[in-house]
Design a protein around this motif. Structure first.
Motif, PDB file in Angstrom:
ATOM      1  N   VAL A  85       0.842  -1.200   0.000  1.00  0.00           N
ATOM      2  CA  VAL A  85       0.000   0.000   0.000  1.00  0.00           C
ATOM      3  C   VAL A  85       0.874   1.245   0.000  1.00  0.00           C
ATOM      4  N   GLN A  86       1.953   1.232   0.791  1.00  0.00           N
ATOM      5  CA  GLN A  86       2.861   2.377   0.841  1.00  0.00           C
ATOM      6  C   GLN A  86       3.545   2.615  -0.499  1.00  0.00           C
ATOM      7  N   ARG A  87       3.876   1.547  -1.193  1.00  0.00           N
ATOM      8  CA  ARG A  87       4.485   1.698  -2.524  1.00  0.00           C
ATOM      9  C   ARG A  87       3.493   2.353  -3.487  1.00  0.00           C
ATOM     10  N   HIS A  88       2.229   1.916  -3.424  1.00  0.00           N
ATOM     11  CA  HIS A  88       1.210   2.517  -4.283  1.00  0.00           C
ATOM     12  C   HIS A  88       1.019   3.989  -3.940  1.00  0.00           C
ATOM     13  N   ARG A  89       1.065   4.299  -2.642  1.00  0.00           N
ATOM     14  CA  ARG A  89       0.935   5.693  -2.235  1.00  0.00           C
ATOM     15  C   ARG A  89       2.109   6.526  -2.754  1.00  0.00           C
ATOM     16  N   ALA A  90       3.322   5.953  -2.726  1.00  0.00           N
ATOM     17  CA  ALA A  90       4.514   6.658  -3.210  1.00  0.00           C
ATOM     18  C   ALA A  90       4.394   6.968  -4.701  1.00  0.00           C
ATOM     19  N   VAL A  91       3.846   6.017  -5.467  1.00  0.00           N
ATOM     20  CA  VAL A  91       3.645   6.253  -6.892  1.00  0.00           C
ATOM     21  C   VAL A  91       2.606   7.355  -7.098  1.00  0.00           C
ATOM     22  N   ALA A  92       1.526   7.300  -6.333  1.00  0.00           N
ATOM     23  CA  ALA A  92       0.496   8.342  -6.421  1.00  0.00           C
ATOM     24  C   ALA A  92       1.082   9.703  -6.075  1.00  0.00           C
ATOM     25  N   GLU A  93       2.008   9.735  -5.121  1.00  0.00           N
ATOM     26  CA  GLU A  93       2.659  10.986  -4.738  1.00  0.00           C
ATOM     27  C   GLU A  93       3.442  11.568  -5.908  1.00  0.00           C
ATOM     28  N   GLN A  94       4.173  10.741  -6.621  1.00  0.00           N
ATOM     29  CA  GLN A  94       4.935  11.226  -7.764  1.00  0.00           C
ATOM     30  C   GLN A  94       4.019  11.797  -8.847  1.00  0.00           C
ATOM     31  N   ILE A  95       2.871  11.157  -9.032  1.00  0.00           N
ATOM     32  CA  ILE A  95       1.915  11.642 -10.031  1.00  0.00           C
ATOM     33  C   ILE A  95       1.370  13.009  -9.627  1.00  0.00           C
ATOM     34  N   LEU A  96       0.994  13.146  -8.350  1.00  0.00           N
ATOM     35  CA  LEU A  96       0.438  14.417  -7.888  1.00  0.00           C
ATOM     36  C   LEU A  96       1.456  15.543  -7.972  1.00  0.00           C
ATOM     37  N   LEU A  97       2.683  15.253  -7.580  1.00  0.00           N
ATOM     38  CA  LEU A  97       3.714  16.287  -7.613  1.00  0.00           C
ATOM     39  C   LEU A  97       3.983  16.741  -9.047  1.00  0.00           C
ATOM     40  N   ALA A  98       3.742  15.867 -10.009  1.00  0.00           N
ATOM     41  CA  ALA A  98       3.933  16.246 -11.408  1.00  0.00           C
ATOM     42  C   ALA A  98       2.962  17.353 -11.816  1.00  0.00           C
ATOM     43  N   LEU A  99       1.814  17.441 -11.112  1.00  0.00           N
ATOM     44  CA  LEU A  99       0.850  18.499 -11.415  1.00  0.00           C
ATOM     45  C   LEU A  99       1.410  19.876 -11.079  1.00  0.00           C
ATOM     46  N   LEU A 100       2.381  19.921 -10.170  1.00  0.00           N
ATOM     47  CA  LEU A 100       2.961  21.202  -9.783  1.00  0.00           C
ATOM     48  C   LEU A 100       4.090  21.614 -10.715  1.00  0.00           C
ATOM     49  N   ALA A 101       4.556  20.674 -11.535  1.00  0.00           N
ATOM     50  CA  ALA A 101       5.651  20.982 -12.450  1.00  0.00           C
ATOM     51  C   ALA A 101       5.134  21.833 -13.611  1.00  0.00           C
ATOM     52  N   GLN A 102       6.035  22.571 -14.210  1.00  0.00           N
ATOM     53  CA  GLN A 102       5.661  23.386 -15.354  1.00  0.00           C
ATOM     54  C   GLN A 102       5.297  22.471 -16.519  1.00  0.00           C
ATOM     55  N   ALA A 103       4.160  22.715 -17.135  1.00  0.00           N
ATOM     56  CA  ALA A 103       3.707  21.859 -18.235  1.00  0.00           C
ATOM     57  C   ALA A 103       4.637  22.002 -19.428  1.00  0.00           C
ATOM     58  N   VAL A 104       4.935  20.885 -20.062  1.00  0.00           N
ATOM     59  CA  VAL A 104       5.749  20.896 -21.284  1.00  0.00           C
ATOM     60  C   VAL A 104       4.856  21.253 -22.455  1.00  0.00           C
TER      61      VAL A 104
END
Length: 201
Positions: free
Chosen positions: A168-187
């Motif tokens: 479950v923690q691994r899945h949460r870590a992957v979800a975290e990376q996806i969410l943080l990508a929303l804060l990145a500048q869009a290409v």
């Protein structure tokens, strides 16, 4: 009110075990220890009761995520707090979360309808959050795809069965990376005519 909540609690238990299509009023009556007339005094049919249970679960999820996004912390901190709230709600729902995720792609179920509403609400919520923090508006399609990816990371941690804590923690870590990508500048995306032609062209 107490009797209605008793029926709803019984509906949660029956739904979590049998799902939308295999649950019956008789199962709810046995779990709640109420009569059939009492059930129909509060609900016209079982789908309405199951819909109410799903609505409650999603309302609690919305409130938890919205509360986590309120604050003056860094955007990353707020988003990760919202993600924690999301996974915490899955844990608290227990077997019901597993059944909801089992049925979210079945258009005949309340779980499917509530899932579409929740994703729509989260798109608006995240957009307001970005605006409040002075961040540029994100492409709605990007947000929709990211949220569905986060949902997949969460759902696959609980369906078909709840996975061990480390998984479950691994899945949460992957979800975290996806969410943080929303804060990145869009290409910037390329115009359609810049994409490679298909062999048939």
């Amino acid at each position: 009110t107490q009797i209605r909540e008793l029926i709803l609690q019984a509906t949660r238990e029956v739904y979590a075990t049998h799902g939308f299509h295999r649950s019956t009023v008789a199962q709810v009556l046995e779990a709640a220890q109420v009569s059939r007339p009492t059930f129909y005094k509060y609900f016209p049919d079982l789908p309405t009761a199951i819909d109410a249970v799903g609505q409650q679960a999603n309302d609690q999820l919305r409130r938890a995520v919205a509360s986590a996004l309120i604050g003056s912390d860094a955007p990353e901190t707020l988003l990760l707090g919202a993600l924690d709230a999301y996974f915490r709600r899955c844990e608290e729902q227990g077997p019901m979360a597993t059944m909801i995720y089992r049925e979210i792609n079945d258009a005949a179920t309340p779980a499917h309808r509530h899932r579409l509403a929740v994703i729509g609400d989260f798109i608006v919520l995240l957009d307001h959050h970005r605006q409040r923090l002075g961040l540029p508006a994100a492409d709605p399609l990007l947000v929709d795809c990211a949220l569905r990816a986060v949902e997949h990371a969460a759902s696959s941690a609980y369906f078909p069965t709840r996975q061990p804590a480390d998984v479950v923690q691994r899945h949460r870590a992957v979800a975290e990376q996806i969410l943080l990508a929303l804060l990145a500048q869009a290409v910037p995306t390329r115009p359609a005519n810049e994409f490679p032609s298909s062999p048939e062209d």
